[in-house]
Every structure is written in structure tokens, then in C-alpha cells.
Design an enzyme around this catalytic site. Structure first.
Site: not given
Length: 273
Positions: A5, A41
């Protein structure tokens, strides 16, 4: 598929694969003109992770290409699938097609090397908003006009918004997608989430008239959550700790039922027992 991830720096590719990931998820942010700009992110992100690692998108693609090209000094044979988590929510809905076109051009030049011995990984375009289905059509059209429609064989899709499964089906219909469908379900590791929708997705996958080929659950960091997801019949789990997932897969309850996917396993084919 053990999906690492938030792999947004080139150095993290090796880090996650060495821990047992055969797949990575990378965040893609767009500028205001719908150009893919950074692998980034940002804050907030998962508990226990640094949210701010990043590369320029095209630089990341070049690093990824090396990691997935046999014969390259950076080649990682186990890395077979890459999920691009497209942060398209920053765009207007009418920019989705442009985002798809520009994304296709970036991948064609920097990852696929214009069809000339580029990276071999399968790619999933993960889109957060059903209204952005034209990202898919723009992407597809561009590979066609650039003379490489065959590369679409390497591309799959995911709508990551935890939407109603029937609504997801409608969005794919509008995008003209029939196949190569991954369905995600999940939430940040900071919060608990039940498995009801995962089970719905698995039921769709296993029905004779379903549209889903593979189901993955995110973000799974605990052994207990991993077991729950495997018991529900998922094809992939996205995790911050690939070694934890690999560990659970080696338990006697799972090692006869599941194995880690290799390049020979087609990620667009529904697994039949």
C-alpha cells in the site's frame, strides 16, 4: 495478490517486494490541467505511515519500468501487478477524459517505452468516482490513436469509492468495459470495517452473470483481518505489512487454498475452483 500500500517513492518498490508483495499500489495526483503530476498521497493517510513520500510521476514510471523489465539490473521478478490509485477527485468531472488521455501518454512513453520492451506488469486504473468513467474511455482511445491498442490487454479497472455494486456495473457499461474488472472494498487501517460489501463483491464475481473478475480488500495490517478477508474469498489484500499477509498465507488453514500469484496467473480471469 499481496498488494503493498502507498508505494510512492522508487526506493519503496524494492522495500515492499522484498517484504513479500507481488503487487504495489501507487497514488497519482493530478495538476489543474489533468496532467498526472506526482506519486503522492498526502495527509492524512494510514496510521503508522509517512504520508508525504513522492516522486514526479514520469520518474516513478521509469523506476517502475526498470523493476518490471526482465534483464534490467533492478528487475524484481515477483512484481506482477500495479494499482494506480488515481486521485482524480481534485479534478472537475469534465476533465476525466483528459486525465485518461494524459495518463495513457505518460505510461506509453515512460513505462511501456512506446511498445518497445517496456515494463511487463499488469496495470489497474483505480478510480475514486463513478462519474469519472470517461477516464477509461480517454485512456483507451489514446492507446488506439497512438498505435498501441494491444497494450489494453495489460490494463484493468477498479472503482474504489465503495459504491453500490449495481451502480458500479452501470458506470462500466457507460465506459464500454466488459472484463478486466477488479473490485476494491475497504477503509484506512485507522478504522474498522465489516466484510458485508466484500462478500457481495465475491458473490457477484462467482455468479454466472457477474461483472467482477477479482476482489481485493484494503488496508489489511492485522493477522485477524487477513484471515477474515481470506475466509470471505478475496483475490487480493492491500497492506502496509506484506510480511504479515505472507505469514498468514503460510498457515495450514490457508496454504492449501491460496498461493501467491505469479506472472503466469492472469489477473483478469475469474478463478474457478
Amino acid at each position: 495478490w499481496i498488494m503493498g500500500h502507498m508505494v510512492n517513492a522508487i526506493a519503496q518498490i524494492d522495500e515492499f517486494v522484498n517484504l513479500g508483495a507481488n503487487s504495489i499500489e501507487t497514488d497519482v495526483s493530478f495538476d489543474k490541467n489533468a496532467n498526472p503530476e506526482y506519486t503522492y498521497h498526502g495527509i492524512p493517510c494510514d496510521c503508522g505511515r509517512t504520508c508525504t513520500k513522492s516522486e514526479k510521476f514520469n520518474d516513478f514510471l521509469q523506476g517502475l519500468q526498470k523493476a518490471t523489465t526482465p534483464g534490467d539490473s533492478k528487475y524484481q521478478e515477483k512484481l506482477v501487478l500495479v494499482v494506480f490509485d488515481l486521485k482524480s477527485s481534485s479534478l472537475y468531472d469534465n476533465q476525466a477524459s483528459d486525465a485518461g488521455k494524459k495518463l495513457a501518454k505518460s505510461l506509453l512513453q515512460n513505462y511501456w517505452k512506446n511498445g518497445n520492451n517496456g515494463g511487463r506488469a499488469y496495470i489497474v486504473l483505480s478510480i475514486p468516482n463513478l462519474a469519472h468513467y470517461k477516464l477509461i474511455t480517454g485512456f483507451k482511445e489514446t492507446l488506439k490513436t497512438e498505435g498501441h491498442p494491444e497494450l489494453m490487454e495489460k490494463v484493468g479497472y477498479d472503482f474504489s469509492g465503495n459504491d453500490d455494486i449495481d451502480q458500479v456495473a452501470k458506470a462500466y457499461k457507460k465506459a464500454g468495459v466488459t472484463g478486466h474488472v477488479w473490485q476494491s472494498d475497504g477503509i484506512t487501517n485507522c478504522l474498522p470495517r465489516g466484510l458485508d460489501r466484500v462478500k457481495q463483491a465475491v458473490a457477484n464475481r462467482d455468479s454466472s452473470n457477474g461483472f467482477i473478475n477479482k476482489v481485493y480488500y484494503w488496508t489489511v495490517d492485522k493477522r485477524s483481518t487477513t484471515r477474515g478477508a481470506l475466509d470471505a474469498g478475496v483475490d487480493g489484500v492491500m497492506t502496509n505489512y506484506p510480511d504479515v499477509i505472507a505469514d498468514v498465507l503460510s498457515e495450514s488453514a490457508y496454504k492449501s487454498k491460496f498461493r501467491i500469484a505469479t506472472y503466469e496467473d492472469n489477473p483478469w480471469e475469474t478463478f474457478k475452483n
